[in-house]
Design a protein around this motif. Structure first.
Motif, PDB file in Angstrom:
ATOM      1  N   GLY A  13      -3.894   1.218 -33.209  1.00  0.00           N
ATOM      2  CA  GLY A  13      -4.694   2.059 -34.092  1.00  0.00           C
ATOM      3  C   GLY A  13      -5.603   1.258 -35.000  1.00  0.00           C
ATOM      4  O   GLY A  13      -6.697   1.708 -35.365  1.00  0.00           O
ATOM      5  N   ASN A  14      -5.181   0.058 -35.353  1.00  0.00           N
ATOM      6  CA  ASN A  14      -5.975  -0.816 -36.224  1.00  0.00           C
ATOM      7  C   ASN A  14      -6.974  -1.679 -35.457  1.00  0.00           C
ATOM      8  O   ASN A  14      -7.781  -2.385 -36.073  1.00  0.00           O
ATOM      9  CB  ASN A  14      -5.045  -1.741 -37.024  1.00  0.00           C
ATOM     10  CG  ASN A  14      -4.231  -0.995 -38.061  1.00  0.00           C
ATOM     11  OD1 ASN A  14      -4.687  -0.005 -38.629  1.00  0.00           O
ATOM     12  ND2 ASN A  14      -3.015  -1.472 -38.329  1.00  0.00           N
ATOM     13  N   ALA A  20     -11.693   8.213 -34.639  1.00  0.00           N
ATOM     14  CA  ALA A  20     -12.521   8.212 -35.842  1.00  0.00           C
ATOM     15  C   ALA A  20     -13.509   7.057 -35.845  1.00  0.00           C
ATOM     16  O   ALA A  20     -14.548   7.122 -36.518  1.00  0.00           O
ATOM     17  CB  ALA A  20     -11.635   8.147 -37.090  1.00  0.00           C
ATOM     18  N   ARG A  21     -13.207   6.001 -35.078  1.00  0.00           N
ATOM     19  CA  ARG A  21     -14.063   4.824 -35.084  1.00  0.00           C
ATOM     20  C   ARG A  21     -15.006   4.821 -33.911  1.00  0.00           C
ATOM     21  O   ARG A  21     -15.689   3.864 -33.657  1.00  0.00           O
ATOM     22  CB  ARG A  21     -13.191   3.567 -35.090  1.00  0.00           C
ATOM     23  CG  ARG A  21     -12.487   3.383 -36.439  1.00  0.00           C
ATOM     24  CD  ARG A  21     -11.389   2.339 -36.364  1.00  0.00           C
ATOM     25  NE  ARG A  21     -10.741   2.157 -37.687  1.00  0.00           N
ATOM     26  CZ  ARG A  21      -9.599   1.563 -37.895  1.00  0.00           C
ATOM     27  NH1 ARG A  21      -8.923   1.107 -36.879  1.00  0.00           N
ATOM     28  NH2 ARG A  21      -9.099   1.454 -39.106  1.00  0.00           N
ATOM     29  N   TRP A  54      -1.156   8.837 -34.229  1.00  0.00           N
ATOM     30  CA  TRP A  54      -1.900   8.203 -35.331  1.00  0.00           C
ATOM     31  C   TRP A  54      -2.930   7.220 -34.766  1.00  0.00           C
ATOM     32  O   TRP A  54      -4.072   7.166 -35.227  1.00  0.00           O
ATOM     33  CB  TRP A  54      -0.919   7.482 -36.262  1.00  0.00           C
ATOM     34  CG  TRP A  54      -1.564   6.798 -37.419  1.00  0.00           C
ATOM     35  CD1 TRP A  54      -1.918   7.343 -38.621  1.00  0.00           C
ATOM     36  CD2 TRP A  54      -1.950   5.406 -37.487  1.00  0.00           C
ATOM     37  NE1 TRP A  54      -2.490   6.392 -39.432  1.00  0.00           N
ATOM     38  CE2 TRP A  54      -2.524   5.204 -38.763  1.00  0.00           C
ATOM     39  CE3 TRP A  54      -1.859   4.335 -36.611  1.00  0.00           C
ATOM     40  CZ2 TRP A  54      -3.005   3.959 -39.179  1.00  0.00           C
ATOM     41  CZ3 TRP A  54      -2.339   3.095 -37.016  1.00  0.00           C
ATOM     42  CH2 TRP A  54      -2.902   2.917 -38.278  1.00  0.00           C
ATOM     43  N   ARG A  87       0.160   1.521 -42.921  1.00  0.00           N
ATOM     44  CA  ARG A  87      -0.078   1.210 -41.506  1.00  0.00           C
ATOM     45  C   ARG A  87      -1.364   0.425 -41.288  1.00  0.00           C
ATOM     46  O   ARG A  87      -1.383  -0.569 -40.539  1.00  0.00           O
ATOM     47  CB  ARG A  87      -0.128   2.497 -40.687  1.00  0.00           C
ATOM     48  CG  ARG A  87       1.170   3.266 -40.678  1.00  0.00           C
ATOM     49  CD  ARG A  87       1.056   4.562 -39.867  1.00  0.00           C
ATOM     50  NE  ARG A  87       2.216   5.419 -40.063  1.00  0.00           N
ATOM     51  CZ  ARG A  87       2.410   6.577 -39.454  1.00  0.00           C
ATOM     52  NH1 ARG A  87       1.507   7.028 -38.569  1.00  0.00           N
ATOM     53  NH2 ARG A  87       3.489   7.297 -39.689  1.00  0.00           N
ATOM     54  N   ALA A  88      -2.422   0.841 -41.938  1.00  0.00           N
ATOM     55  CA  ALA A  88      -3.706   0.162 -41.754  1.00  0.00           C
ATOM     56  C   ALA A  88      -3.677  -1.270 -42.283  1.00  0.00           C
ATOM     57  O   ALA A  88      -4.416  -2.135 -41.807  1.00  0.00           O
ATOM     58  CB  ALA A  88      -4.817   0.949 -42.437  1.00  0.00           C
ATOM     59  N   TYR A 148       0.789   0.953 -34.006  1.00  0.00           N
ATOM     60  CA  TYR A 148       0.068   0.796 -35.273  1.00  0.00           C
ATOM     61  C   TYR A 148      -1.025  -0.258 -35.110  1.00  0.00           C
ATOM     62  O   TYR A 148      -2.148  -0.101 -35.605  1.00  0.00           O
ATOM     63  CB  TYR A 148       1.017   0.388 -36.401  1.00  0.00           C
ATOM     64  CG  TYR A 148       2.012   1.447 -36.807  1.00  0.00           C
ATOM     65  CD1 TYR A 148       1.759   2.806 -36.612  1.00  0.00           C
ATOM     66  CD2 TYR A 148       3.221   1.094 -37.399  1.00  0.00           C
ATOM     67  CE1 TYR A 148       2.682   3.769 -36.994  1.00  0.00           C
ATOM     68  CE2 TYR A 148       4.141   2.056 -37.789  1.00  0.00           C
ATOM     69  CZ  TYR A 148       3.877   3.388 -37.581  1.00  0.00           C
ATOM     70  OH  TYR A 148       4.791   4.343 -37.957  1.00  0.00           O
ATOM     71  N   ARG A 206      -9.581  -1.021 -33.445  1.00  0.00           N
ATOM     72  CA  ARG A 206     -10.973  -0.586 -33.250  1.00  0.00           C
ATOM     73  C   ARG A 206     -11.416  -0.753 -31.797  1.00  0.00           C
ATOM     74  O   ARG A 206     -12.608  -0.749 -31.501  1.00  0.00           O
ATOM     75  CB  ARG A 206     -11.940  -1.354 -34.170  1.00  0.00           C
ATOM     76  CG  ARG A 206     -11.655  -1.203 -35.654  1.00  0.00           C
ATOM     77  CD  ARG A 206     -12.608  -2.033 -36.475  1.00  0.00           C
ATOM     78  NE  ARG A 206     -12.331  -1.928 -37.898  1.00  0.00           N
ATOM     79  CZ  ARG A 206     -12.893  -1.028 -38.704  1.00  0.00           C
ATOM     80  NH1 ARG A 206     -13.780  -0.170 -38.226  1.00  0.00           N
ATOM     81  NH2 ARG A 206     -12.588  -0.983 -39.996  1.00  0.00           N
ATOM     82  N   GLN A 223      -5.839   9.053 -33.311  1.00  0.00           N
ATOM     83  CA  GLN A 223      -6.689   9.567 -34.394  1.00  0.00           C
ATOM     84  C   GLN A 223      -7.578   8.470 -34.975  1.00  0.00           C
ATOM     85  O   GLN A 223      -8.769   8.672 -35.197  1.00  0.00           O
ATOM     86  CB  GLN A 223      -5.803  10.146 -35.502  1.00  0.00           C
ATOM     87  CG  GLN A 223      -6.564  10.656 -36.718  1.00  0.00           C
ATOM     88  CD  GLN A 223      -5.639  11.048 -37.854  1.00  0.00           C
ATOM     89  OE1 GLN A 223      -4.472  10.723 -37.854  1.00  0.00           O
ATOM     90  NE2 GLN A 223      -6.179  11.746 -38.841  1.00  0.00           N
ATOM     91  N   LYS A 224      -7.004   7.288 -35.181  1.00  0.00           N
ATOM     92  CA  LYS A 224      -7.766   6.181 -35.765  1.00  0.00           C
ATOM     93  C   LYS A 224      -8.851   5.695 -34.803  1.00  0.00           C
ATOM     94  O   LYS A 224      -9.988   5.413 -35.207  1.00  0.00           O
ATOM     95  CB  LYS A 224      -6.832   5.033 -36.145  1.00  0.00           C
ATOM     96  CG  LYS A 224      -5.922   5.338 -37.324  1.00  0.00           C
ATOM     97  CD  LYS A 224      -6.725   5.629 -38.558  1.00  0.00           C
ATOM     98  CE  LYS A 224      -5.845   5.983 -39.755  1.00  0.00           C
ATOM     99  NZ  LYS A 224      -6.634   6.318 -40.949  1.00  0.00           N
ATOM    100  N   GLU A 231       1.721   6.089 -44.077  1.00  0.00           N
ATOM    101  CA  GLU A 231       0.383   5.949 -43.498  1.00  0.00           C
ATOM    102  C   GLU A 231      -0.512   5.023 -44.318  1.00  0.00           C
ATOM    103  O   GLU A 231      -1.381   4.355 -43.762  1.00  0.00           O
ATOM    104  CB  GLU A 231      -0.266   7.320 -43.333  1.00  0.00           C
ATOM    105  CG  GLU A 231       0.405   8.154 -42.257  1.00  0.00           C
ATOM    106  CD  GLU A 231      -0.474   9.294 -41.764  1.00  0.00           C
ATOM    107  OE1 GLU A 231      -1.697   9.255 -42.000  1.00  0.00           O
ATOM    108  OE2 GLU A 231       0.067  10.222 -41.145  1.00  0.00           O
TER     109      GLU A 231
END
Length: 347
Positions: free
Chosen positions: A311-312, A346-347, A339, A232-233, A308, A314, A342-343, A229
């Motif tokens: 998730g990155n 959160a944003r 994942w 991943r970002a 992934y 936004r 979740q990301k 994890e």
């Protein structure tokens, strides 16, 4: 006679589409054994167990085929006509390594290598033996390329040429023919560390060393299962390979656009939409990437990478896509989807 044959071979190689052709001896890379052993001892190879399994061949090409007397190392440019990093500014799109934006280079290069090998037999005599390799055999192509004068291994461990920059494929023809060798290339990197500083995941523990376990090319192509994890970002929207260290090299200012049309990017792979890629099932994936090197990693690993990137991104608009894959039959895809959700939440 051998020198004349060597020069004629280089002329023939150029006529066949190779950009550079140079010659060295199979035993010209004695330093490889120690470097490979250190790489393996540190576990830098990650899940690539095949690097250790045939390390004796990778360490000494003369062991791979003891009868060989010469190695012809050839370069074929795939230099793009665009900035390959521009897509990083489009988070709803996926970044695919330049070499994979069209046809599988293995097929194209190998066909040319076989043509050159047949030509060599016709010129040197039927008793001449040859073997051709392109990236799929335990051959240390980059060290051989440096020994033959094709280029030098830069601080990112890839081969760099004063004529072609960083963007070229390497192939080799091993032969029993005695050819005239070329002078080895020397390092021209100097104090430059642009490639090291460009790496998103800090995959270079030191100049000329790479920890594949942190390399995005390895993570997106070779690594099976979930990616750690904390990495991943850092992958951003890179969904197959990574060109950042290659693109950063100042020697690319001398590179010319690839002449082979099969290396020119498909329009739909320059900046493909993540939303469209994520929903590919196995059959659609195979159809879309028919003839592409991407096909070999399979749908599950590819969609994992796409998730992934989602998730990155936004981009809340991609939430339904990720949610729709949270119960995917493949556990790694489902994990990546959760994942991503979740990301984005959160944003």
């Amino acid at each position: 006679m051998s020198e004349t044959l060597t020069e004629r071979m280089k002329t023939e190689a150029a006529a066949m589409g190779f950009d550079l052709a140079r010659v060295c001896r199979p035993d010209a890379v004695s330093h490889v054994a120690a470097g490979l052993a250190g790489f393996l001892d540190k576990g830098y190879n990650g899940q690539m167990g095949w690097l250790a399994e045939r390390s004796h061949w990778r360490s000494d090409p003369s062991v791979l085929w003891p009868q060989a007397r010469s190695v012809i190392v050839l370069a074929e440019s795939y230099t793009p006509d665009h900035d390959p990093t521009y897509v990083h500014g489009q988070p709803d799109c996926g970044a695919i390594s330049v070499y994979a934006q069209n046809r599988d280079y293995h097929d194209t290069v190998k066909k040319r290598l076989k043509r050159l090998a047949r030509w060599l037999i016709a010129q040197a005599g039927p008793e001449t033996e040859v073997k051709v390799f392109v990236d799929t055999a335990p051959v240390p192509e980059k060290p051989l390329g440096q020994a033959a004068g094709l280029g030098w291994q830069g601080k990112h461990t890839n081969l760099v040429s004063r004529d072609l920059g960083s963007w070229f494929f390497i192939g080799s023809v091993f032969t029993t023919a005695e050819l005239t060798v070329d002078a080895a290339e020397v390092d021209h990197c100097g104090s430059c560390r642009a490639c090291l500083d460009a790496c998103p995941t800090n995959a270079f523990p030191a100049p000329n060393q790479i920890d594949a376990r942190r390399c995005i090319s390895y993570l997106t192509i070779e690594h099976h299962g979930p990616v750690d994890e904390d990495l991943r970002a850092l992958m951003g929207n890179r969904i197959y390979g990574c060109d950042d260290c290659l693109a950063a090299c100042p020697w690319n200012k001398f590179a010319q656009e690839a002449q082979e049309i099969k290396y020119h990017a498909r329009d739909d792979l320059l900046a493909p939409k993540l939303a469209e890629l994520a929903v590919l099932d196995d059959a659609a994936f195979r159809t879309f990437f028919s003839g592409s090197p991407i096909k070999r990693i399979g749908r599950h690993r590819f969609v994992r990478n796409v998730l992934y990137a989602i998730g990155n991104s936004r981009d809340a608009g991609l939430m339904p896509v990720a949610q729709g894959l949270c119960e995917d039959a493949d556990s790694t895809v489902a994990d990546a989807a959760r994942w991503a959700v979740q990301k984005l939440s959160a944003r």
